[in-house]
Design a protein around this motif. Structure first.
Motif: not given
Length: 87
Positions: A46-51, A56-57, A61-64
């Motif tokens: 979990d610490a390795q996640r790219d926040i 950005t993803g 999603e919201v923009m789409e």
């Protein structure tokens, strides 16, 4: 080793040391049973996640969705997905 929540609260340092040495420590409380395990936050997945990539993803999603290109999941669907990934 199975201990009560009260015993754990009273003797936290002792039981953290026991878990650190590799012994199993299970805390039995009203809310359920919980295992105490040492975690190396620098090697935890979990610490390795790219926040930044996650945000950005989510923004994409919201923009789409706002452009009518995507249907967002409901809160219930998101919670179900979270529950399924934890099991």
């Amino acid at each position: 080793m199975i201990i009560t929540g009260t015993d754990f609260r009273t003797n936290q340092s002792k039981y953290i040391g026991v878990a650190y040495r590799g012994e199993d420590v299970v805390v039995k409380a009203r809310a359920g049973c919980f295992k105490v395990v040492p975690v190396d936050i620098f090697n935890d997945a979990d610490a390795q996640r790219d926040i930044k990539a996650d945000l950005t993803g989510a923004f994409k999603e919201v923009m789409e969705h706002m452009q009518g290109k995507r249907k967002l999941r409901t809160a219930t669907e998101l919670l179900d997905e979270l529950r399924n990934t934890r099991n």
